[in-house]
Design a protein around this motif. Structure first.
Motif, PDB file in Angstrom:
ATOM      1  N   LEU A   1       0.903  -0.468   0.159  1.00  0.00           N
ATOM      2  CA  LEU A   1       0.212   0.022   0.563  1.00  0.00           C
ATOM      3  C   LEU A   1       0.771   1.621   0.299  1.00  0.00           C
ATOM      4  O   LEU A   1       0.587   1.847  -1.143  1.00  0.00           O
ATOM      5  N   CYS A   2       1.881   1.151   0.744  1.00  0.00           N
ATOM      6  CA  CYS A   2       3.028   2.531   0.771  1.00  0.00           C
ATOM      7  C   CYS A   2       3.589   2.810  -0.829  1.00  0.00           C
ATOM      8  O   CYS A   2       3.375   4.009  -1.086  1.00  0.00           O
ATOM      9  N   LEU A   3       4.104   0.871  -1.600  1.00  0.00           N
ATOM     10  CA  LEU A   3       4.858   1.173  -2.917  1.00  0.00           C
ATOM     11  C   LEU A   3       3.664   2.586  -3.602  1.00  0.00           C
ATOM     12  O   LEU A   3       4.421   3.124  -4.819  1.00  0.00           O
ATOM     13  N   ILE A   4       2.309   1.718  -3.518  1.00  0.00           N
ATOM     14  CA  ILE A   4       1.529   2.293  -4.663  1.00  0.00           C
ATOM     15  C   ILE A   4       1.527   3.620  -3.970  1.00  0.00           C
ATOM     16  O   ILE A   4       0.721   4.473  -4.965  1.00  0.00           O
ATOM     17  N   ALA A   5       1.505   3.920  -3.102  1.00  0.00           N
ATOM     18  CA  ALA A   5       0.678   5.799  -2.571  1.00  0.00           C
ATOM     19  C   ALA A   5       2.083   6.588  -3.262  1.00  0.00           C
ATOM     20  O   ALA A   5       1.944   7.267  -3.780  1.00  0.00           O
ATOM     21  N   LEU A   6       3.168   6.204  -2.776  1.00  0.00           N
ATOM     22  CA  LEU A   6       4.487   6.429  -4.394  1.00  0.00           C
ATOM     23  C   LEU A   6       4.204   6.615  -5.223  1.00  0.00           C
ATOM     24  O   LEU A   6       4.581   7.505  -5.543  1.00  0.00           O
ATOM     25  N   CYS A   7       4.218   5.701  -6.025  1.00  0.00           N
ATOM     26  CA  CYS A   7       3.695   5.781  -7.136  1.00  0.00           C
ATOM     27  C   CYS A   7       2.887   7.199  -7.291  1.00  0.00           C
ATOM     28  O   CYS A   7       3.232   7.749  -8.411  1.00  0.00           O
TER      29      CYS A   7
END
Length: 342
Positions: free
Chosen positions: A137-143
């Motif tokens: 979820l953090c990686l998706i937000a960072l995208c």
């Protein structure tokens, strides 16, 4: 003395909500309990044990969707022993002893015909609870954060500056200049930067489909290590391949996830949370991009070296993880194997 008979065991982190709903919907004499660091499915009816083991094995393999199954309960008469339970639409009998008269054959043919006529919707990719995949979820937000930063012109501190044209010398390169200033974060942060909204969307989709199953089963610690090691590998691969070009995106990390999933599926063939066809499609897409065909349709080109570097890192880390016994977290504990792994 307990009359509950073990049907199957699952890892603690596996989501059994679909199975629980199936048991409740049909009022089956089954229960799910937590014992010895496993989720244990047990039955009060001995005749249900073997059929349920077969059904759950097919469910684990992604061949059936429990939400699409219907259960038939037959009334028992003194003249014969009926099959207590059967599933229509799955092509699987869940019964006790065979009948003594010819009605078994007639009804069996009718059930078989019904199973052929009724299509079964297969649900392959599990719906993991969000709290089990915080890193994804953090990686998706960072995208999307990286895409917003680009639109605001705030990415200078995140990317590796392109090298000036001419002969490349590492000691005088832009990368060496960054590192000499202590800006080591630039080895990771180019993965955050996304140059378009579709770019961020596609990478987020890859993380959602492939990454969440990897993280939910193996744990966030190992998954975070996979991301932190593969990101600089893919970024450095792209920089050394074409130091004159500005690059960014999390595609290298996504391909690392694909590489790790590819190895785990070879090591643990029963694990099919991520369809094998999807992994092969991603590998074929990598080859197509390397041929340069896609560059004619996408402005700025494709960071092929980042994809290759990430994929290679994922293969290696997935191999080390599986060789160390990590692939056992992706096993299916149904059937005979459950006794060996308990």
């Amino acid at each position: 003395m307990s009359n509950w008979i073990t049907v199957c065991e699952f890892p603690l982190q596996q989501d059994l909500s679909a199975l629980a709903e199936f048991i409740q919907r049909h009022q089956l004499p089954l229960r799910i309990s937590e014992e010895n660091n496993h989720q244990r499915v047990a039955s009060l009816a001995p005749q249900l044990v073997q059929p349920m083991q077969q059904l759950l094995a097919r469910w684990q393999a992604g061949e059936v969707d429990l939400a699409q199954l219907s259960v038939h309960v037959y009334e028992e008469t003194p003249a014969r022993t009926e099959n207590p339970v059967s599933t229509a639409g799955a092509g699987t009998e869940m019964g006790g002893e065979p009948r003594d008269n010819g009605e078994q054959g007639a009804e069996g043919e009718a059930t078989a015909a019904e199973s052929k006529a009724a299509p079964v919707a297969h649900s392959v990719i599990p719906q993991w609870p969000l709290q089990q995949t915080p890193v994804c979820l953090c990686l998706i937000a960072l995208c999307f954060i990286g895409w917003l930063l680009l639109r605001q012109g705030w990415i200078e501190s995140l990317v590796i500056f392109p090298q000036q044209t001419g002969d490349f010398e590492l000691s005088r390169s832009s990368l060496a200049w960054h590192l000499s200033r202590g800006e080591f974060w630039r080895l990771w942060t180019p993965a955050i930067v996304h140059f378009s909204l579709p770019h961020a969307l596609f990478n987020s989709l890859g993380i959602w489909i492939v990454g969440r199953s990897l993280e939910a089963r193996a744990g966030s610690g190992w998954f975070l290590l996979l991301v932190l090691l593969s990101a600089p590998v893919s970024n450095l691969a792209q920089y050394f391949w074409s130091p004159q070009n500005l690059f960014g995106g999390m595609s290298g990390v996504v391909y690392a996830l694909i590489g790790a999933a590819f190895v785990i599926q070879r090591w643990q063939p029963e694990w099919r949370d991520v369809p094998a066809s999807l992994l092969w499609l991603a590998a074929i897409w990598l080859l197509v991009c390397m041929l340069g065909v896609v560059d004619y349709f996408i402005d700025g080109g494709i960071a092929n070296a980042a994809h290759i570097g990430g994929f290679a890192a994922g293969l290696l880390l997935g191999l080390l993880f599986s060789a160390a016994g990590g692939a056992r977290r992706y096993f299916s504990a149904c059937g005979a194997d459950s006794a060996d792994n308990a």
